[in-house]
Design a protein around this motif. Structure first.
Motif, mmCIF file in Angstrom:
data_model
loop_
_atom_site.group_PDB
_atom_site.id
_atom_site.type_symbol
_atom_site.label_atom_id
_atom_site.label_comp_id
_atom_site.label_asym_id
_atom_site.label_seq_id
_atom_site.Cartn_x
_atom_site.Cartn_y
_atom_site.Cartn_z
ATOM 1 N N LEU A 48 18.889 -11.689 4.042
ATOM 2 C CA LEU A 48 19.428 -10.615 4.868
ATOM 3 C C LEU A 48 18.633 -9.348 4.601
ATOM 4 N N ASP A 49 18.565 -8.482 5.590
ATOM 5 C CA ASP A 49 17.815 -7.236 5.456
ATOM 6 C C ASP A 49 18.641 -6.053 5.926
ATOM 7 N N ALA A 50 18.739 -5.040 5.064
ATOM 8 C CA ALA A 50 19.365 -3.767 5.426
ATOM 9 C C ALA A 50 18.292 -2.879 6.046
ATOM 10 N N SER A 51 18.655 -2.145 7.089
ATOM 11 C CA SER A 51 17.711 -1.244 7.753
ATOM 12 C C SER A 51 18.429 0.002 8.233
ATOM 13 N N ALA A 52 17.675 1.073 8.369
ATOM 14 C CA ALA A 52 18.175 2.315 8.960
ATOM 15 C C ALA A 52 17.190 2.734 10.050
ATOM 16 N N VAL A 53 17.705 2.910 11.270
ATOM 17 C CA VAL A 53 16.865 3.313 12.399
ATOM 18 C C VAL A 53 17.286 4.720 12.805
ATOM 19 N N MET A 54 16.318 5.631 12.804
ATOM 20 C CA MET A 54 16.577 7.045 13.069
ATOM 21 C C MET A 54 16.242 7.375 14.522
ATOM 22 N N PHE A 55 17.171 8.072 15.190
ATOM 23 C CA PHE A 55 17.011 8.434 16.591
ATOM 24 C C PHE A 55 17.028 9.947 16.769
ATOM 25 N N ALA A 56 16.180 10.427 17.674
ATOM 26 C CA ALA A 56 16.250 11.790 18.206
ATOM 27 C C ALA A 56 16.692 11.610 19.657
ATOM 28 N N ASP A 57 17.928 11.978 19.949
ATOM 29 C CA ASP A 57 18.551 11.710 21.241
ATOM 30 C C ASP A 57 18.522 10.207 21.493
ATOM 31 N N TYR A 115 16.569 -12.473 8.498
ATOM 32 C CA TYR A 115 15.165 -12.704 8.818
ATOM 33 C C TYR A 115 14.873 -14.172 9.128
ATOM 34 N N GLU A 116 15.544 -15.079 8.445
ATOM 35 C CA GLU A 116 15.319 -16.513 8.665
ATOM 36 C C GLU A 116 16.211 -17.094 9.750
ATOM 37 N N GLY A 117 17.087 -16.268 10.340
ATOM 38 C CA GLY A 117 17.902 -16.726 11.455
ATOM 39 C C GLY A 117 19.255 -17.296 11.104
ATOM 40 N N ALA A 152 22.429 -10.873 13.506
ATOM 41 C CA ALA A 152 22.281 -9.448 13.227
ATOM 42 C C ALA A 152 23.614 -8.745 13.459
ATOM 43 N N MET A 153 23.757 -7.594 12.803
ATOM 44 C CA MET A 153 24.971 -6.797 12.944
ATOM 45 C C MET A 153 24.587 -5.322 12.901
ATOM 46 N N VAL A 154 25.079 -4.582 13.886
ATOM 47 C CA VAL A 154 24.962 -3.127 13.833
ATOM 48 C C VAL A 154 26.210 -2.668 13.098
ATOM 49 N N MET A 155 26.041 -2.278 11.848
ATOM 50 C CA MET A 155 27.185 -1.951 11.007
ATOM 51 C C MET A 155 27.829 -0.643 11.420
#
Length: 192
Positions: A48-57, A115-117, A152-155
């Motif tokens: 499993l992979d933790a990620s943070a995606v940063m948005f401007a608007d 990552y491995e599905g 995947a999950m958007v926490m």
């Protein structure tokens, strides 16, 4: 006191004394899958992979994940990739230094991908949690295991409110091996 999050629930990112949180950590934990067979049981490693995606608007501008451990501005840091799920507690963590997040960033999504599905119905004891890193207090916890046929999950999303931040639990299942695969889903969730 920790809150067990449910889909759509909001959580203020203020301390009990009313001051704003400065350093928060998303912890992700899980265990290898135990397969039982005719000749005993064995463990299958899960990545499993933790990620943070940063948005401007509505636009993604940066990401911290296993292949890019620090956001370009240094405000978000991934502490390292665990490819097995072995170990107790948090297997991966993402640190967010909220005062250092540039003013043009108004949303940070915290995501989990397999990552491995593997799907969350296969993974044992998977959870995400949000921790006040200044004192170690767990603020919120989200259980991931338990039947989601998704990889995947958007926490949650951290949302800037003036000078402070709030968090909204999302808990939306998605498909994708990395956080970058989730960008179309994240763009849809910006205003949700």
């Amino acid at each position: 006191m920790s809150v067990s999050l449910s889909k759509g629930q909001g959580v203020s990112l203020q301390k009990q004394d009313g001051s704003a949180l400065s350093l928060v950590r998303m912890g992700l934990g899980w265990d290898p899958v135990k397969k039982r067979g005719l000749f005993g049981s064995r463990e299958l490693e899960v990545d499993l992979d933790a990620s943070a995606v940063m948005f401007a608007d509505q636009q993604p501008v940066d990401v911290a994940f296993f292949n890019h451990l620090r956001s370009n501005d240094g405000s978000v840091t991934h502490t390292g990739d665990n490819r097995t799920g072995h170990g107790d507690g948090d297997d991966e963590s993402i640190m967010v230094d909220l005062p250092r997040v540039p003013a043009h960033i108004n949303t940070i999504f915290l995501t989990v991908t397999s990552y491995e599905g593997h799907t969350f119905e296969q993974i044992e004891n998977a959870f995400c949690r949000l921790v006040d890193e200044t004192n170690g207090q767990e603020l919120a916890r989200y259980t991931l295991s338990g039947g989601y046929p998704a990889q995947a999950m958007v926490m949650a999303k951290l949302v800037r409110h003036g000078a402070g931040w709030g968090m909204q639990a999302i808990g939306e299942a998605a498909q994708g091996r990395t956080a970058l695969d989730l960008v179309p889903t994240l763009q849809r969730l910006i205003t949700a």
